[in-house]
Design a protein around this motif. Structure first.
Motif, mmCIF file in Angstrom:
data_model
loop_
_atom_site.group_PDB
_atom_site.id
_atom_site.type_symbol
_atom_site.label_atom_id
_atom_site.label_comp_id
_atom_site.label_asym_id
_atom_site.label_seq_id
_atom_site.Cartn_x
_atom_site.Cartn_y
_atom_site.Cartn_z
ATOM 1 N N SER A 21 2.710 -4.467 -3.099
ATOM 2 C CA SER A 21 2.888 -3.798 -1.817
ATOM 3 C C SER A 21 1.554 -3.892 -1.082
ATOM 4 O O SER A 21 0.615 -4.492 -1.586
ATOM 5 N N HIS A 22 1.480 -3.304 0.114
ATOM 6 C CA HIS A 22 0.274 -3.398 0.936
ATOM 7 C C HIS A 22 -0.310 -2.018 1.197
ATOM 8 O O HIS A 22 0.420 -1.078 1.499
ATOM 9 N N LEU A 23 -1.634 -1.922 1.123
ATOM 10 C CA LEU A 23 -2.367 -0.694 1.398
ATOM 11 C C LEU A 23 -3.173 -0.897 2.676
ATOM 12 O O LEU A 23 -3.978 -1.830 2.762
ATOM 13 N N PHE A 24 -2.932 -0.055 3.685
ATOM 14 C CA PHE A 24 -3.608 -0.109 4.984
ATOM 15 C C PHE A 24 -4.278 1.227 5.250
ATOM 16 O O PHE A 24 -3.954 2.221 4.605
ATOM 17 N N ALA A 25 -5.143 1.278 6.257
ATOM 18 C CA ALA A 25 -5.702 2.551 6.726
ATOM 19 C C ALA A 25 -5.967 2.426 8.219
ATOM 20 O O ALA A 25 -5.966 1.317 8.775
ATOM 21 N N ASP A 26 -6.205 3.569 8.856
ATOM 22 C CA ASP A 26 -6.468 3.555 10.296
ATOM 23 C C ASP A 26 -7.771 2.854 10.639
ATOM 24 O O ASP A 26 -7.918 2.309 11.722
ATOM 25 N N THR A 27 -8.731 2.886 9.722
ATOM 26 C CA THR A 27 -10.011 2.227 9.979
ATOM 27 C C THR A 27 -10.461 1.478 8.729
ATOM 28 O O THR A 27 -10.017 1.763 7.616
ATOM 29 N N HIS A 28 -11.363 0.550 8.930
ATOM 30 C CA HIS A 28 -11.945 -0.199 7.823
ATOM 31 C C HIS A 28 -12.641 0.750 6.843
ATOM 32 O O HIS A 28 -12.484 0.615 5.625
ATOM 33 N N GLU A 29 -13.378 1.709 7.386
ATOM 34 C CA GLU A 29 -14.116 2.641 6.542
ATOM 35 C C GLU A 29 -13.175 3.450 5.656
ATOM 36 O O GLU A 29 -13.461 3.664 4.466
ATOM 37 N N GLU A 30 -12.067 3.905 6.224
ATOM 38 C CA GLU A 30 -11.084 4.671 5.447
ATOM 39 C C GLU A 30 -10.467 3.810 4.352
ATOM 40 O O GLU A 30 -10.286 4.257 3.224
ATOM 41 N N LEU A 31 -10.151 2.575 4.704
ATOM 42 C CA LEU A 31 -9.545 1.673 3.726
ATOM 43 C C LEU A 31 -10.500 1.400 2.575
ATOM 44 O O LEU A 31 -10.119 1.470 1.404
ATOM 45 N N MET A 32 -11.754 1.122 2.895
ATOM 46 C CA MET A 32 -12.719 0.823 1.848
ATOM 47 C C MET A 32 -13.035 2.059 1.006
ATOM 48 O O MET A 32 -13.275 1.951 -0.196
ATOM 49 N N SER A 33 -12.992 3.235 1.620
ATOM 50 C CA SER A 33 -13.243 4.474 0.885
ATOM 51 C C SER A 33 -12.148 4.722 -0.156
ATOM 52 O O SER A 33 -12.449 4.986 -1.329
ATOM 53 N N ILE A 34 -10.896 4.616 0.252
ATOM 54 C CA ILE A 34 -9.818 4.854 -0.715
ATOM 55 C C ILE A 34 -9.776 3.728 -1.745
ATOM 56 O O ILE A 34 -9.488 3.969 -2.913
ATOM 57 N N ALA A 35 -10.090 2.517 -1.316
ATOM 58 C CA ALA A 35 -10.114 1.401 -2.262
ATOM 59 C C ALA A 35 -11.140 1.672 -3.371
ATOM 60 O O ALA A 35 -10.866 1.428 -4.548
ATOM 61 N N ALA A 36 -12.300 2.189 -2.983
ATOM 62 C CA ALA A 36 -13.336 2.512 -3.975
ATOM 63 C C ALA A 36 -12.846 3.608 -4.913
ATOM 64 O O ALA A 36 -13.022 3.517 -6.132
ATOM 65 N N GLU A 37 -12.209 4.643 -4.361
ATOM 66 C CA GLU A 37 -11.685 5.729 -5.190
ATOM 67 C C GLU A 37 -10.627 5.227 -6.171
ATOM 68 O O GLU A 37 -10.512 5.732 -7.283
ATOM 69 N N MET A 38 -9.861 4.224 -5.739
ATOM 70 C CA MET A 38 -8.790 3.682 -6.563
ATOM 71 C C MET A 38 -9.279 2.601 -7.520
ATOM 72 O O MET A 38 -8.507 2.108 -8.333
ATOM 73 N N GLY A 39 -10.542 2.200 -7.396
ATOM 74 C CA GLY A 39 -11.075 1.166 -8.263
ATOM 75 C C GLY A 39 -10.695 -0.243 -7.854
ATOM 76 O O GLY A 39 -10.726 -1.161 -8.683
ATOM 77 N N LEU A 40 -10.345 -0.435 -6.564
ATOM 78 C CA LEU A 40 -10.015 -1.779 -6.084
ATOM 79 C C LEU A 40 -11.298 -2.546 -5.785
ATOM 80 O O LEU A 40 -12.238 -1.998 -5.201
ATOM 81 N N ASN A 41 -11.330 -3.797 -6.155
ATOM 82 C CA ASN A 41 -12.481 -4.659 -5.895
ATOM 83 C C ASN A 41 -12.523 -4.976 -4.396
ATOM 84 O O ASN A 41 -11.546 -5.468 -3.842
ATOM 85 N N PRO A 42 -13.635 -4.721 -3.710
ATOM 86 C CA PRO A 42 -13.722 -5.018 -2.275
ATOM 87 C C PRO A 42 -13.447 -6.481 -1.947
ATOM 88 O O PRO A 42 -13.008 -6.805 -0.838
#
Length: 110
Positions: free
Chosen positions: A23-44
């Protein structure tokens, strides 16, 4: 308030030789997306279409469930995703993906 979205595409795929669904994970801003990605352990480095209105992460079903646990808003694929991407494209006013100026600088957001 962070607004993160996760769709219900559930596209069949192979992940390290095992069946998976994406599936796809989006956010309203780049910063929000990268923040949740880090919390989830996703590789940037896994960010798809960085710097464009189509910016997102592909996530497995387990990571989708994790995102929902973090408060991600479920959206429908393809209709909800199409609306989200059209809103983003309108904000950056790009006619072609190559011309995209997403994410909008913080001072320019309404």
């Amino acid at each position: 308030e962070v607004t993160v979205y996760v769709d219900n595409m559930f596209r069949p795929a192979q992940l390290q030789g095992r069946p998976a669904k994406w599936s796809h994970l989006f956010a309203d801003t780049h910063e929000e997306l990268m923040s949740i990605a880090a919390e989830m352990g996703l590789n940037p480095d896994w960010l798809q279409y960085p710097g464009t209105h189509r910016e997102h992460f592909d996530v497995t079903t387990a990571k989708r469930t994790q995102a929902l646990g973090f408060g991600a808003v479920p959206i429908a694929y393809p209709s909800g995703v199409a609306v989200l991407l059209e809103q983003r494209r309108a904000v950056c006013q790009c006619k072609r993906l190559a011309d995209c100026t997403w994410p909008i600088p913080p001072g320019d957001r309404s």
